[in-house]
Motif scaffolding. Structure first.
Motif, PDB file in Angstrom:
ATOM      1  N   VAL B 570      49.819  39.241  23.379  1.00  0.00           N
ATOM      2  CA  VAL B 570      49.138  40.534  23.484  1.00  0.00           C
ATOM      3  C   VAL B 570      47.647  40.273  23.656  1.00  0.00           C
ATOM      4  N   LEU B 571      47.104  40.692  24.781  1.00  0.00           N
ATOM      5  CA  LEU B 571      45.691  40.424  25.059  1.00  0.00           C
ATOM      6  C   LEU B 571      44.800  41.577  24.659  1.00  0.00           C
ATOM      7  N   SER B 572      45.405  42.741  24.572  1.00  0.00           N
ATOM      8  CA  SER B 572      44.598  43.918  24.269  1.00  0.00           C
ATOM      9  C   SER B 572      45.540  44.920  23.618  1.00  0.00           C
ATOM     10  N   GLU B 573      45.167  45.400  22.439  1.00  0.00           N
ATOM     11  CA  GLU B 573      46.066  46.296  21.717  1.00  0.00           C
ATOM     12  C   GLU B 573      45.663  47.744  21.895  1.00  0.00           C
ATOM     13  N   GLY B 574      46.556  48.558  22.391  1.00  0.00           N
ATOM     14  CA  GLY B 574      46.287  49.972  22.568  1.00  0.00           C
ATOM     15  C   GLY B 574      47.412  50.790  21.977  1.00  0.00           C
ATOM     16  N   ARG B 575      47.484  52.060  22.355  1.00  0.00           N
ATOM     17  CA  ARG B 575      48.518  52.895  21.750  1.00  0.00           C
ATOM     18  C   ARG B 575      49.203  53.843  22.736  1.00  0.00           C
ATOM     19  N   ASP B 576      48.674  53.939  23.985  1.00  0.00           N
ATOM     20  CA  ASP B 576      49.223  54.948  24.890  1.00  0.00           C
ATOM     21  C   ASP B 576      50.229  54.393  25.899  1.00  0.00           C
ATOM     22  N   VAL B 577      50.016  53.189  26.291  1.00  0.00           N
ATOM     23  CA  VAL B 577      50.901  52.612  27.309  1.00  0.00           C
ATOM     24  C   VAL B 577      50.808  51.089  27.232  1.00  0.00           C
ATOM     25  N   ALA B 578      51.962  50.438  27.432  1.00  0.00           N
ATOM     26  CA  ALA B 578      51.989  48.972  27.415  1.00  0.00           C
ATOM     27  C   ALA B 578      52.032  48.448  28.848  1.00  0.00           C
ATOM     28  N   LEU B 579      51.065  47.644  29.188  1.00  0.00           N
ATOM     29  CA  LEU B 579      51.048  46.997  30.502  1.00  0.00           C
ATOM     30  C   LEU B 579      51.615  45.594  30.332  1.00  0.00           C
ATOM     31  N   LEU B 580      52.763  45.370  30.953  1.00  0.00           N
ATOM     32  CA  LEU B 580      53.455  44.085  30.787  1.00  0.00           C
ATOM     33  C   LEU B 580      53.276  43.308  32.078  1.00  0.00           C
ATOM     34  N   ALA B 581      52.402  42.320  32.039  1.00  0.00           N
ATOM     35  CA  ALA B 581      51.967  41.681  33.283  1.00  0.00           C
ATOM     36  C   ALA B 581      52.270  40.193  33.296  1.00  0.00           C
ATOM     37  N   THR B 582      52.363  39.654  34.488  1.00  0.00           N
ATOM     38  CA  THR B 582      52.490  38.195  34.627  1.00  0.00           C
ATOM     39  C   THR B 582      51.494  37.694  35.650  1.00  0.00           C
ATOM     40  N   GLY B 583      51.142  36.420  35.503  1.00  0.00           N
ATOM     41  CA  GLY B 583      50.345  35.716  36.508  1.00  0.00           C
ATOM     42  C   GLY B 583      49.067  36.439  36.868  1.00  0.00           C
ATOM     43  N   TYR B 584      48.854  36.595  38.154  1.00  0.00           N
ATOM     44  CA  TYR B 584      47.612  37.212  38.604  1.00  0.00           C
ATOM     45  C   TYR B 584      47.460  38.628  38.068  1.00  0.00           C
ATOM     46  N   MET B 585      48.567  39.321  37.884  1.00  0.00           N
ATOM     47  CA  MET B 585      48.513  40.720  37.470  1.00  0.00           C
ATOM     48  C   MET B 585      47.985  40.880  36.044  1.00  0.00           C
ATOM     49  N   VAL B 586      47.967  39.801  35.275  1.00  0.00           N
ATOM     50  CA  VAL B 586      47.323  39.870  33.957  1.00  0.00           C
ATOM     51  C   VAL B 586      45.819  40.126  34.156  1.00  0.00           C
ATOM     52  N   HIS B 587      45.256  39.472  35.146  1.00  0.00           N
ATOM     53  CA  HIS B 587      43.822  39.656  35.419  1.00  0.00           C
ATOM     54  C   HIS B 587      43.553  41.065  35.947  1.00  0.00           C
ATOM     55  N   GLU B 588      44.406  41.496  36.862  1.00  0.00           N
ATOM     56  CA  GLU B 588      44.270  42.871  37.358  1.00  0.00           C
ATOM     57  C   GLU B 588      44.471  43.838  36.187  1.00  0.00           C
ATOM     58  N   GLY B 589      45.373  43.472  35.281  1.00  0.00           N
ATOM     59  CA  GLY B 589      45.623  44.300  34.097  1.00  0.00           C
ATOM     60  C   GLY B 589      44.391  44.464  33.227  1.00  0.00           C
ATOM     61  N   ASN B 590      43.589  43.415  33.135  1.00  0.00           N
ATOM     62  CA  ASN B 590      42.327  43.527  32.381  1.00  0.00           C
ATOM     63  C   ASN B 590      41.432  44.612  32.975  1.00  0.00           C
ATOM     64  N   ARG B 591      41.404  44.670  34.295  1.00  0.00           N
ATOM     65  CA  ARG B 591      40.624  45.734  34.963  1.00  0.00           C
ATOM     66  C   ARG B 591      41.236  47.097  34.667  1.00  0.00           C
ATOM     67  N   VAL B 592      42.562  47.142  34.650  1.00  0.00           N
ATOM     68  CA  VAL B 592      43.246  48.415  34.381  1.00  0.00           C
ATOM     69  C   VAL B 592      42.861  48.922  32.990  1.00  0.00           C
ATOM     70  N   VAL B 593      42.874  48.016  32.026  1.00  0.00           N
ATOM     71  CA  VAL B 593      42.545  48.410  30.652  1.00  0.00           C
ATOM     72  C   VAL B 593      41.155  49.033  30.605  1.00  0.00           C
ATOM     73  N   GLU B 594      40.207  48.401  31.297  1.00  0.00           N
ATOM     74  CA  GLU B 594      38.840  48.940  31.330  1.00  0.00           C
ATOM     75  C   GLU B 594      38.796  50.319  31.967  1.00  0.00           C
ATOM     76  N   LEU B 595      39.444  50.446  33.124  1.00  0.00           N
ATOM     77  CA  LEU B 595      39.430  51.731  33.832  1.00  0.00           C
ATOM     78  C   LEU B 595      40.093  52.825  32.992  1.00  0.00           C
ATOM     79  N   LEU B 596      41.194  52.472  32.354  1.00  0.00           N
ATOM     80  CA  LEU B 596      41.892  53.465  31.535  1.00  0.00           C
ATOM     81  C   LEU B 596      41.047  53.856  30.328  1.00  0.00           C
ATOM     82  N   ASP B 597      40.382  52.853  29.784  1.00  0.00           N
ATOM     83  CA  ASP B 597      39.529  53.117  28.626  1.00  0.00           C
ATOM     84  C   ASP B 597      38.494  54.190  28.970  1.00  0.00           C
TER      85      ASP B 597
END
Lengths: 697, 697
Positions: B570-597
């Protein structure tokens, strides 16, 4: 940066009518203006050098613009590509996929900048939509590998470059595609010639050996393998085993007449191609193969050697290489007369389209016609046998259907097709070489055929990369794997197809270039289904994978049953639990329904014969069964059960799905019943699982 | 029915200590009593005939008892198997997998009844558990292919027949396995010899050509390919391309010294094996290959010819064949003296076990030791590069680690291992031939090595059948595919691994013979993960597939992070939605977390680096996120997302999962960002999907 500065000599074929494949009106011949007057060998030499140097320069420049690519590989085939595209091939740049055109399969796909450069010089038509193609220009080359460009990183006909028949770039597949084009040409009584450029390093791929054997077996003198021996692979030098000398010795041992040439000598290239052309319609001599010694980065010593694979020369390095090429131009093209012109001969006229396919008779009709009434009356038959019958009936009503097998036609029952005298010519025995079989089929599909490839589902695995490349090529091929699942029992796991559904399902989740699933996965549970689905596959344009079983199974359907891609069939309607089964497990499912009925549980049994399937309709069904479902399949997981899980989770419904599948590596057992027991898939095992699921004591 | 009636002459090796592979105490040599006194060629001839006829008879009878099998293939190798197992091979029937024993790889696995018969005559030890093996008896043969029998339909060492190193039966793979055993023997400075019987029809498989090139490249004079030319395949006669004459010519062209023999002549067989044995420790001559002309169904004319492939003779047909064999016995064994005995030479003493592996240093330590501090400080590195560094560090602490590559070591970064002078010997360049590479690795694993095979993930597909057979063989191999997913961009889809996760996931759902997943699928998202997981793979006994990326990615972890097979992070703990990512998409997921925040949505980001994973723990996480999850992967579907769907549906929770993956056939684009856009996988696309899922305006 990109623009012709040399003394390029080109021909522009005149307009002609263009017709796509089968089914259109009578086909006209695009003709070409001819320029060849007073041609002498010396000026031919100079003209080829001039053009090849231009191609080399453009290759360097387009890769520099793209920031990636393989310019030095392209430079090793600049002369060969020039002689092919400007002289030896009979084709029309206005109609790059004209059905009788000579073809070039670039097996070592990374050399494609050379072909793009030639196409730009010739103003070849490009574009995904045949009705709105435009002439490629040299300015377009600067967009190599860009998102909106037709010039993909490797040959990719479906992205708008119809000069090619097949996507290549995964190595070792092109010669098999070329062989498929050659077989189709012969069936079509076309004099089309097929050229294939193969890298030396690439020829280490065993599939190349398979293709060579196939070419000799089928005496394909209309196919010319051209081995490009530039001596450098990616990570190091090419092995001595793939050196020009060793390759020539091997080719002779395989049965080829080898033409060894300097791949940068226009006259030697021309002589080899002329010799091939002279013999391409006769089978009373050995097929030819060219072994060309070439230089990776020819013309520009500063980019030669081992460090330049897949690396564009940029900035100073580019300017240096350009300067070196300029020097070569001065040196080699001084004898060029301005009146010299290449002549591109047009292809011969295409045959009239085949008559539209007739209607497939019913299974009963086909069996009666073959005196199989007692088998029909027995109420049991293996799906593989029904597949064979369907092939035979299809062959009679659809002249484009061709059948390939890999030495197991008596197991897959494709022999039912082969044994019909009128169809035998359209049966292609590929022997034990599945990779070659699939790529041959892709080549035949590119020539308008509808190929069915059969072998054991297990052995289809050998050709998964070829199948994916065929999908990328838009190839209309049908793959039929027999002996799937565990029910074949005694032969053991080395003969069982088990993870195959998972792999093909991944392709099924992709949209192909036509907007359809990249592949349909079909799992007929009885003979009627197998027979009908074989017909459905033939009617559909796109890739399909059908699984057949070794064992005899009871009839579940009749001639009247309709099967659709994407469909499923409810065999028994209940209300407590939905049993979602495929193949043999549909039969076991029937037993489950009976057993559950005795226990007072009302089960729905669904024959999930297609992946993908109508998800909404299936979710409704599960909903009608209180949200309880069990998937039943006798292969490894990540297959049908996961397809159902995908549907369920996208809906967000609180359904519960139990997946039953083979979760151990099976071993031999004597009977199907024992196999089901070994893998926990008997009707009794299913009943137990249902009881747990429904929390019934 | 089964029981020896002939004049069989056997040897029984005496007891000796048996030691399994690496890690045990010093190893003793099993010795053998010797019987050879006054042996003359004529009685050798008769003795071999007697034994071969016995093997033939038992083969016929066991297949009749099983109701299936390939007795006529077995009969074509009866003499060869006799000379091997009773005379030429240095081995011990009491210790069939003794680490220095000569080995027999039966590539044409369907001929296995011959080996079972010989093993029964010799009382070879069988059984899955090494500590409780029992002597095989002739009575056991009647259980061929039965559920509880060690005698599987095709060679299957993991089911209790440890004489074999690899499961065979899917054709064309054995010679590569033999080559792997040969390479390992040389690394181990063992004089072990490896024999491999290959069918003529089977030799059409391109992998055989790959193996032949490999044997010549590596001068494997300790490996003897024996081509069994019995002229009949399954559906028809073997092609002229695989005839004895053509095969011999090809083998010579490949660089072998060919020994052509009558495969039913004991003296000719012996002479060929003697010649091989004499040269097996020297590399100053060409490797030998035997081309044996044989008869399918030798000794029993009534079962010869094309109609008898894979078909047991039953009842009257069996009796007739038995009678014919009896006639051959009378004819060929009259000169046999009762005192004649075969001698089975024992294997040489096994080397002492290697010292236990040392601890893998951290990535930072390794990079500092290689003067890569500035790269380390950059905070970015490609996972493939970290893999290379891990290989090198591993090689230094674990002497059994070996590395194979297919001409792309400068792309996969396995060259980092190869370029270390002390490790170079353990780097095996396989050139562009992936099928052979994987089977060579399986052979090396059978000899106790820990092979890492690298190539592009796309090209790993070529060897999927070999990988499945390696799994069936229990092979401890690690496969690392680079350039996975779409992020490599410009080279296009022919270089991208896209359906690979789906296929390996299917193997991950199987329990292997050790009770573990048939394969772990590992997808490190950063360099630290790739480095650590390479170490984890080396420590684990079983098959793993790791995917690396071409592009540089930011560091997400540090040296201290622990990675486990079956884990996720778990790289980032939230409560509204779980982003389950692999490989490159983990990095894109970091951007998603910021945008969603910024949009007021709190997202959990999970790096799903392993399949399978801890399902319960993951379901808890999704539950903590209101039951909303989105899977993110840049490959085709039926992969990670389906793995999550499987978990969710088995729980019956009303979770909603949206799967985001590549759902079109990609084409080239210049940048990773464009690729993500093309495939709808940018952070913005994900945000949009989250908004839909949560029904936020």
């Amino acid at each position: 940066m990109l623009g012709i500065t040399g003394s390029s000599v080109t021909s522009r074929p005149a307009e002609g009518r263009r017709v796509r494949g089968r089914g259109g009106p009578a086909i006209g011949v695009p003709d070409c203006r001819r320029f060849q007057e007073g041609w002498v060998l010396m000026s031919f030499e100079a003209a080829v050098h001039a053009q090849a140097i231009e191609i080399d320069r453009l290759s360097l420049e387009m890769c520099a613009a793209a920031g990636s690519g393989h310019p030095t590989t392209a430079m090793s085939i600049g002369h060969i590509v020039t002689v092919l595209m400007f002289h030896a091939m009979r084709w029309s740049p206005d109609y790059p996929d004209y059905p009788t055109s000579d073809r070039l399969v670039l097996s070592a796909g990374h050399g494609v900048p050379a072909v793009y450069a030639a196409a730009a010089i010739l103003g070849m038509k490009v574009g995904k939509n045949p009705s709105s193609r435009r002439k490629l220009t040299e300015a377009d080359l600067a967009n190599l590998r860009a998102w909106e460009s037709e010039l993909d990183g490797h040959p990719n006909p479906m992205e708008g470059f119809p000069f090619f028949d097949a996507a290549t770039g995964s190595l070792g597949q092109g010669l098999s595609v070329a062989a498929g084009l050659g077989v189709a040409a012969r069936l079509n009584q076309s004099d089309r010639r097929v050229f294939c450029i193969i890298g030396d390093g690439e020829s280490r791929e065993g599939q190349v050996a398979e293709a060579l054997d196939f070419i000799i077996d089928h005496k394909l003198t209309n196919v010319l393998p051209i081995f490009n021996c530039n001596e450098y692979g990616q990570a190091g030098r090419v092995s001595e085993q793939q050196s020009a000398g060793r390759l020539a010795a091997k080719l002779e041992a395989y049965g080829f007449e080898v033409l060894g040439i300097d791949g940068h000598s226009p006259s030697q290239i021309k002589a080899a191609f002329d010799k091939f052309a002279g013999g391409s319609t006769s089978t009373d001599h050995a097929p030819f193969a060219v072994v060309a010694r070439t230089i990776k980065g020819w013309g520009a010593p500063s980019v030669q050697g081992g460090g330049w694979h897949g690396k564009p020369a940029q900035n100073e390095a580019l300017r240096k290489a350009q300067g070196e090429l300029d020097e070569r131009r001065i040196e080699l093209t001084s004898s060029l007369a301005s009146s010299d012109q290449f002549t591109i001969q047009p292809p011969s006229g295409a045959r009239n389209p085949e008559p539209a396919p007739g209607e497939l008779p019913s299974l009963s009709q086909t069996m009666r016609a073959l005196d199989m009434e007692s088998k029909l009356a027995s109420g049991r038959m293996a799906t593989r046998r029904a597949y064979g019958l369907a092939l035979r009936a299809l062959g009679q009503v659809n002249s484009e259907v061709v059948v390939l097998d890999a030495d197991v036609s008596n197991s897959t029952f494709s022999e039912t097709f082969a044994r019909s005298q009128e169809l035998a010519e359209r049966f292609v025995e590929c022997k034990i070489a599945e990779q070659n079989m699939v790529s041959v089929a892709a080549g035949m599909a590119a020539a308008g055929k509808i190929p069915f490839c059969s072998t054991f589902g297990k052995f289809v695995t050998r050709a998964y990369d070829q199948i994916e490349m065929a999908m990328n090529s838009g190839a209309n091929i049908k793959i039929v794997g027999s002996h799937t699942g565990i029910t074949l029992a005694a032969d053991g796991p080395s003969q069982m197809a088990l993870p195959d559904v998972a792999w093909f399902r991944s392709l099924a989740k992709v949209k192909d270039h036509r907007g359809n699933p990249g592949c349909y996965v079909l799992q007929p549970a009885d003979a009627y289904a197998a027979y009908a689905l074989t017909g459905v596959m033939a009617d559909y344009e796109g890739m399909c994978y059908m699984r057949t079983m070794r064992v005899d199974t009871e009839f579940l359907y009749s001639d009247d049953q309709v099967f659709n891609l994407g469909g499923f069939e409810v065999l028994s309607e209940g209300r407590d639990v939905a049993l979602l089964a495929t193949g043999y497990m549909v039969h076991e499912g029937n037993r489950v329904v009976e057993l559950l009925d005795k226990a007072g549980i009302s089960a729905t049994l669904v024959d999930m014969y297609s992946i993908p399937f109508d998800e909404e309709k299936l979710l409704d069904l599960i909903s009608q069964n209180n949200g309880y479902a069990i998937s039943l399949e006798d292969n490894y997981g990540a297959s049908l059960g996961s397809a159902v899980a995908d549907a369920v989770t996208s809906s967000g419904d609180a359904f519960t799905l139990e997946q039953m599948y083979v979760n151990r590596i099976p071993k031999s057992a004597r009977t199907t019943a024992e196999m089901l027991q070994m893998c926990g898939l008997t009707a009794e095992d299913v009943v137990k699982k249902v009881m747990q699921l429904l929390q019934v004591a």
